[in-house]
Scaffold this motif. Structure first.
Motif, PDB file in Angstrom:
ATOM      1  N   LEU A  48       0.659  -1.314  -0.027  1.00  0.00           N
ATOM      2  CA  LEU A  48      -0.100   0.025   0.085  1.00  0.00           C
ATOM      3  C   LEU A  48       0.708   1.154   0.043  1.00  0.00           C
ATOM      4  O   LEU A  48       1.801   1.267   0.598  1.00  0.00           O
ATOM      5  CB  LEU A  48      -0.971   0.225   1.204  1.00  0.00           C
ATOM      6  N   CYS A  49       0.511   2.320  -0.671  1.00  0.00           N
ATOM      7  CA  CYS A  49       1.354   3.452  -0.846  1.00  0.00           C
ATOM      8  C   CYS A  49       2.688   3.395  -1.295  1.00  0.00           C
ATOM      9  O   CYS A  49       3.573   3.428  -0.703  1.00  0.00           O
ATOM     10  CB  CYS A  49       1.245   4.235   0.578  1.00  0.00           C
ATOM     11  N   ALA A  50       2.480   2.778  -2.582  1.00  0.00           N
ATOM     12  CA  ALA A  50       3.701   1.991  -3.049  1.00  0.00           C
ATOM     13  C   ALA A  50       4.778   2.854  -4.020  1.00  0.00           C
ATOM     14  O   ALA A  50       5.614   2.635  -4.000  1.00  0.00           O
ATOM     15  CB  ALA A  50       3.320   0.778  -3.738  1.00  0.00           C
ATOM     16  N   ALA A  51       4.326   4.045  -4.302  1.00  0.00           N
ATOM     17  CA  ALA A  51       4.934   4.626  -5.407  1.00  0.00           C
ATOM     18  C   ALA A  51       6.078   5.495  -4.634  1.00  0.00           C
ATOM     19  O   ALA A  51       5.877   5.654  -3.454  1.00  0.00           O
ATOM     20  CB  ALA A  51       3.969   5.797  -5.942  1.00  0.00           C
ATOM     21  N   PRO A  52       7.294   5.716  -5.200  1.00  0.00           N
ATOM     22  CA  PRO A  52       7.700   5.175  -6.584  1.00  0.00           C
ATOM     23  C   PRO A  52       7.972   3.813  -6.805  1.00  0.00           C
ATOM     24  O   PRO A  52       8.223   3.188  -7.847  1.00  0.00           O
ATOM     25  CB  PRO A  52       8.777   6.270  -6.832  1.00  0.00           C
ATOM     26  N   GLY A  53       7.865   3.169  -5.648  1.00  0.00           N
ATOM     27  CA  GLY A  53       8.206   1.283  -5.989  1.00  0.00           C
ATOM     28  C   GLY A  53       9.177   0.836  -5.406  1.00  0.00           C
ATOM     29  O   GLY A  53       9.508  -0.359  -5.812  1.00  0.00           O
ATOM     30  N   SER A  54       9.793   1.465  -4.281  1.00  0.00           N
ATOM     31  CA  SER A  54      11.334   0.678  -4.007  1.00  0.00           C
ATOM     32  C   SER A  54      10.834  -0.509  -3.351  1.00  0.00           C
ATOM     33  O   SER A  54      11.464  -1.567  -3.082  1.00  0.00           O
ATOM     34  CB  SER A  54      12.162   1.317  -3.108  1.00  0.00           C
ATOM     35  N   TRP A  55       9.754  -0.422  -2.359  1.00  0.00           N
ATOM     36  CA  TRP A  55       9.447  -1.744  -1.600  1.00  0.00           C
ATOM     37  C   TRP A  55       8.740  -2.852  -2.684  1.00  0.00           C
ATOM     38  O   TRP A  55       9.088  -3.811  -2.284  1.00  0.00           O
ATOM     39  CB  TRP A  55       8.070  -1.331  -0.669  1.00  0.00           C
ATOM     40  N   SER A  56       8.126  -2.340  -3.587  1.00  0.00           N
ATOM     41  CA  SER A  56       7.528  -3.308  -4.512  1.00  0.00           C
ATOM     42  C   SER A  56       8.781  -4.022  -5.352  1.00  0.00           C
ATOM     43  O   SER A  56       8.798  -5.309  -5.726  1.00  0.00           O
ATOM     44  CB  SER A  56       6.805  -2.578  -5.639  1.00  0.00           C
ATOM     45  N   ILE A 116      -0.402  -0.534  -4.739  1.00  0.00           N
ATOM     46  CA  ILE A 116      -1.324   0.513  -5.000  1.00  0.00           C
ATOM     47  C   ILE A 116      -0.889   1.894  -4.442  1.00  0.00           C
ATOM     48  O   ILE A 116      -0.146   1.952  -3.193  1.00  0.00           O
ATOM     49  CB  ILE A 116      -2.694   0.185  -4.074  1.00  0.00           C
ATOM     50  N   ASP A 117      -1.261   3.059  -5.154  1.00  0.00           N
ATOM     51  CA  ASP A 117      -0.906   4.454  -4.704  1.00  0.00           C
ATOM     52  C   ASP A 117      -1.722   5.171  -5.518  1.00  0.00           C
ATOM     53  O   ASP A 117      -2.276   4.949  -6.382  1.00  0.00           O
ATOM     54  CB  ASP A 117       0.764   4.776  -5.188  1.00  0.00           C
ATOM     55  N   LEU A 118      -1.891   6.348  -4.688  1.00  0.00           N
ATOM     56  CA  LEU A 118      -2.831   7.468  -5.408  1.00  0.00           C
ATOM     57  C   LEU A 118      -1.960   8.094  -6.640  1.00  0.00           C
ATOM     58  O   LEU A 118      -2.472   8.400  -7.778  1.00  0.00           O
ATOM     59  CB  LEU A 118      -2.626   8.546  -4.487  1.00  0.00           C
ATOM     60  N   GLN A 119      -0.497   8.015  -6.716  1.00  0.00           N
ATOM     61  CA  GLN A 119       0.118   8.556  -7.791  1.00  0.00           C
ATOM     62  C   GLN A 119       0.466   7.295  -8.994  1.00  0.00           C
ATOM     63  O   GLN A 119       0.456   6.139  -8.384  1.00  0.00           O
ATOM     64  CB  GLN A 119       1.592   8.775  -7.204  1.00  0.00           C
ATOM     65  N   PRO A 120       0.431   7.691 -10.167  1.00  0.00           N
ATOM     66  CA  PRO A 120       0.928   6.626 -10.727  1.00  0.00           C
ATOM     67  C   PRO A 120       2.319   5.932 -10.663  1.00  0.00           C
ATOM     68  O   PRO A 120       3.107   6.769 -10.004  1.00  0.00           O
ATOM     69  CB  PRO A 120       0.955   7.358 -12.244  1.00  0.00           C
ATOM     70  N   ALA A 132      -5.167   3.981  -6.996  1.00  0.00           N
ATOM     71  CA  ALA A 132      -6.316   4.108  -6.287  1.00  0.00           C
ATOM     72  C   ALA A 132      -5.976   4.529  -4.717  1.00  0.00           C
ATOM     73  O   ALA A 132      -4.810   4.683  -4.573  1.00  0.00           O
ATOM     74  CB  ALA A 132      -6.871   2.637  -5.840  1.00  0.00           C
ATOM     75  N   ASP A 133      -7.137   5.008  -3.903  1.00  0.00           N
ATOM     76  CA  ASP A 133      -6.981   5.446  -2.652  1.00  0.00           C
ATOM     77  C   ASP A 133      -7.182   4.351  -1.676  1.00  0.00           C
ATOM     78  O   ASP A 133      -8.272   3.631  -1.759  1.00  0.00           O
ATOM     79  CB  ASP A 133      -8.139   6.782  -2.623  1.00  0.00           C
ATOM     80  N   ILE A 134      -6.393   4.272  -0.723  1.00  0.00           N
ATOM     81  CA  ILE A 134      -6.384   3.122   0.187  1.00  0.00           C
ATOM     82  C   ILE A 134      -7.455   3.374   1.209  1.00  0.00           C
ATOM     83  O   ILE A 134      -7.991   2.537   1.866  1.00  0.00           O
ATOM     84  CB  ILE A 134      -4.882   2.597   0.776  1.00  0.00           C
ATOM     85  N   THR A 135      -7.965   4.694   1.426  1.00  0.00           N
ATOM     86  CA  THR A 135      -8.961   4.814   2.214  1.00  0.00           C
ATOM     87  C   THR A 135     -10.407   4.613   1.434  1.00  0.00           C
ATOM     88  O   THR A 135     -11.297   4.760   2.350  1.00  0.00           O
ATOM     89  CB  THR A 135      -9.172   6.144   2.724  1.00  0.00           C
ATOM     90  N   SER A 168       2.629  -1.180   4.443  1.00  0.00           N
ATOM     91  CA  SER A 168       2.172  -0.053   4.121  1.00  0.00           C
ATOM     92  C   SER A 168       3.416   1.095   4.462  1.00  0.00           C
ATOM     93  O   SER A 168       3.531   1.237   5.722  1.00  0.00           O
ATOM     94  CB  SER A 168       1.022   0.446   4.638  1.00  0.00           C
ATOM     95  N   ASP A 169       3.657   1.677   3.579  1.00  0.00           N
ATOM     96  CA  ASP A 169       4.794   2.896   3.847  1.00  0.00           C
ATOM     97  C   ASP A 169       4.155   4.324   3.637  1.00  0.00           C
ATOM     98  O   ASP A 169       4.759   5.291   3.406  1.00  0.00           O
ATOM     99  CB  ASP A 169       6.051   2.688   2.946  1.00  0.00           C
ATOM    100  N   GLY A 170       2.861   4.358   3.817  1.00  0.00           N
ATOM    101  CA  GLY A 170       2.009   5.492   3.575  1.00  0.00           C
ATOM    102  C   GLY A 170       2.404   6.696   4.236  1.00  0.00           C
ATOM    103  O   GLY A 170       2.700   6.594   5.552  1.00  0.00           O
TER     104      GLY A 170
HETATM  105  N1  SAM Z   1       7.192   2.475  -0.036  1.00  0.00           N
HETATM  106  C1  SAM Z   1       7.347   3.502  -1.228  1.00  0.00           C
HETATM  107  C2  SAM Z   1       8.593   3.172  -1.904  1.00  0.00           C
HETATM  108  O1  SAM Z   1       9.417   2.219  -1.176  1.00  0.00           O
HETATM  109  O2  SAM Z   1       8.947   3.508  -3.040  1.00  0.00           O
HETATM  110  C3  SAM Z   1       7.396   4.949  -0.811  1.00  0.00           C
HETATM  111  C4  SAM Z   1       6.111   5.515  -0.372  1.00  0.00           C
HETATM  112  S1  SAM Z   1       5.942   7.149  -0.045  1.00  0.00           S
HETATM  113  C5  SAM Z   1       6.786   7.404   1.340  1.00  0.00           C
HETATM  114  C6  SAM Z   1       4.200   7.511   0.522  1.00  0.00           C
HETATM  115  C7  SAM Z   1       3.281   7.200  -0.468  1.00  0.00           C
HETATM  116  O3  SAM Z   1       2.037   7.275  -0.040  1.00  0.00           O
HETATM  117  C8  SAM Z   1       3.206   8.453  -1.630  1.00  0.00           C
HETATM  118  O4  SAM Z   1       3.477   7.775  -2.740  1.00  0.00           O
HETATM  119  C9  SAM Z   1       1.605   8.763  -1.643  1.00  0.00           C
HETATM  120  O5  SAM Z   1       1.209   8.852  -3.138  1.00  0.00           O
HETATM  121  C10 SAM Z   1       1.196   7.715  -0.892  1.00  0.00           C
HETATM  122  N2  SAM Z   1      -0.271   7.990  -0.326  1.00  0.00           N
HETATM  123  C11 SAM Z   1      -0.554   8.861   0.360  1.00  0.00           C
HETATM  124  N3  SAM Z   1      -1.844   8.654   0.634  1.00  0.00           N
HETATM  125  C12 SAM Z   1      -2.442   7.809  -0.079  1.00  0.00           C
HETATM  126  C13 SAM Z   1      -3.798   7.428  -0.222  1.00  0.00           C
HETATM  127  N4  SAM Z   1      -4.633   7.723   0.513  1.00  0.00           N
HETATM  128  N5  SAM Z   1      -3.866   6.266  -0.946  1.00  0.00           N
HETATM  129  C14 SAM Z   1      -2.878   5.602  -1.661  1.00  0.00           C
HETATM  130  N6  SAM Z   1      -1.483   5.984  -1.620  1.00  0.00           N
HETATM  131  C15 SAM Z   1      -1.523   7.039  -0.737  1.00  0.00           C
END
Ligand code: SAM
Length: 371
Positions: A48-56, A116-120, A132-135, A168-170
């Motif tokens: 969850l909250c995966a962008a830019p994607g290093s955990w993935s 999943i992330d809000l950002q592409p 998508a929005d995790i909430t 989740s790294d949200g």
């Molecule tokens: N774990 C990621 C990595 O390793 O690249 C870094 C995550 S970054 C610290 C936090 C992310 O949380 C952001 O990309 C942001 O878009 C996402 N985020 C914040 N609120 C969110 C929501 N409601 N639904 C999905 N993603 C959300």
């Protein structure tokens, strides 16, 4: 400020670029895994909250490719020191993974990973990425469908618990207002937890970023009701100066009759029956929803026995080897140090529009006002 100053100030930022990680957060997950063996027996994961994607990327390399990634950078540091003491250069070329590549691969079967992330997010091999929005409740059926496109049945979403691990790294965009940031971050954490409760298998694991704020022990107490083991961990790659830490919960055990849902989510203070074996108060404090939708905790005063009973302090662990880089220290860089570009520039940074407007306006002091 020199171009390499961030490399100097942040060893993990530099290492991430050298080792091909999209963000330095990769080391946090690797160091957590080092301590808790997170990926043992795991094939189905939601990031969850995966962008830019290093955990993935970590998931992809460990679970799909079957790499055994060395000890999150500290081996690398030792390798460098050894090379340096022999007067050799320490350059690790490009964005390759030379240090780990020699290891034997042990790919797992039937691995399913959804990010999943809000950002592409730029695609990653073997990973389904979703914007998508995790909430939001609609995210759960989307993610279940992404996990099992052939067998997904929209009428049995509530009964479907196919996931071994939710991470989740949200983090919200930080405002700098400490209380507000902590509050918004805690809302994201609750969203991640509620989603995890909806999809985890019994026995499953949940790992999530927290900011250690004032009432964090209430969160631990609630986590302890639904997980056998709850730990708080601070990886060495997470700056000591930051309030960030991670909850590592294993052994998901939903209480009898408990039905998770994002429509009626569990929040700070929601009442849950505490299993008998837990020597805590029978119920957690209730919450009141104000007209503006903010949940208020109903806690007794600090010195009332009652309010003490509902708290439970999770054991705290610092993880990552002591010889790993210190995230708060600046390091001397070798003379021949090459500054690399980030592996993955942000796909849709919130500041892009501002930069474009500034450009149109003819620089920082252009005539057009921003925003
Ligand atoms: N774990 C990621 C990595 O390793 O690249 C870094 C995550 S970054 C610290 C936090 C992310 O949380 C952001 O990309 C942001 O878009 C996402 N985020 C914040 N609120 C969110 C929501 N409601 N639904 C999905 N993603 C959300």
């Amino acid at each position: 400020m020199g171009k390499s100053s961030k490399d100097k100030r942040d060893a993990y930022y530099r290492l991430a670029k050298e080792q091909g990680w999209r963000a330095r957060s990769a080391f946090k997950l690797l160091q957590l895994d080092e301590e808790f063996n997170l990926f043992e027996g795991v094939t189905r994961v939601v990031d969850l909250c995966a962008a830019p994607g290093s955990w993935s990327q970590v998931l992809s390399r460990v679970l799909i490719k079957g790499e055994k990634i060395g000890r999150a950078g500290w081996e690398d540091k030792r390798a460098r020191e050894k090379l340096e003491s022999h007067g050799q250069t320490t350059t690790i070329s490009g964005h390759g993974h030379e240090l780990e590549a020699k290891q034997q691969l042990q790919p797992r079967e039937n691995v399913k990973i959804v990010a999943i992330d809000l950002q592409p997010m730029s695609p990653l091999e073997g990973i389904v990425t979703m914007r998508a929005d995790i909430t939001h409740p609609s995210t759960i059926p989307l993610l279940l469908k992404a996990l099992d496109p052939e067998t997904f049945d929209p009428s049995s979403v509530q009964a479907s618990h196919p996931v071994d691990l939710v991470i989740s790294d949200g983090a919200p965009d930080v405002t700098g207002l400490h209380d507000l940031d902590t509050y918004v971050q805690s809302q994201l954490l609750w969203a991640a937890l509620n989603l995890a409760l909806c999809v985890l298998k019994p026995g499953g694991k949940f790992v999530a970023k927290i900011f250690r704020g004032k009432d964090v022990d209430l969160l631990y107490a609630q986590l302890k009701i639904v997980f056998e083991r709850v730990r708080v961990a601070k990886p060495r790659s997470s700056r000591a100066s930051s309030v960030e830490a991670f909850v590592v919960c294993t052994g998901f055990r939903p209480p009898k009759g408990f039905k998770a849902s994002l429509e009626n989510p569990l929040g700070a203070g929601t009442q849950l029956q505490v299993p008998e074996e837990m020597k805590l108060e029978k119920t957690l404090p209730s919450r009141t929803l104000r007209s503006d939708g903010i949940a208020e905790l109903e806690l007794g005063s600090e010195d009332e026995e009652e309010s003490k009973d509902i708290r439970w302090i999770a054991p705290f662990l610092a993880c990552g080897d002591l010889s790993a880089y210190d995230a708060d220290a600046s390091y001397h860089l070798p003379k021949d140090h090459v500054v690399l570009d980030p592996v993955q520039p942000p796909t849709a940074p919130p500041y892009r529009k501002a930069l474009e407007m500034r450009k149109t306006a003819g620089g920082a002091y252009g005539k057009t006002k921003l925003g």
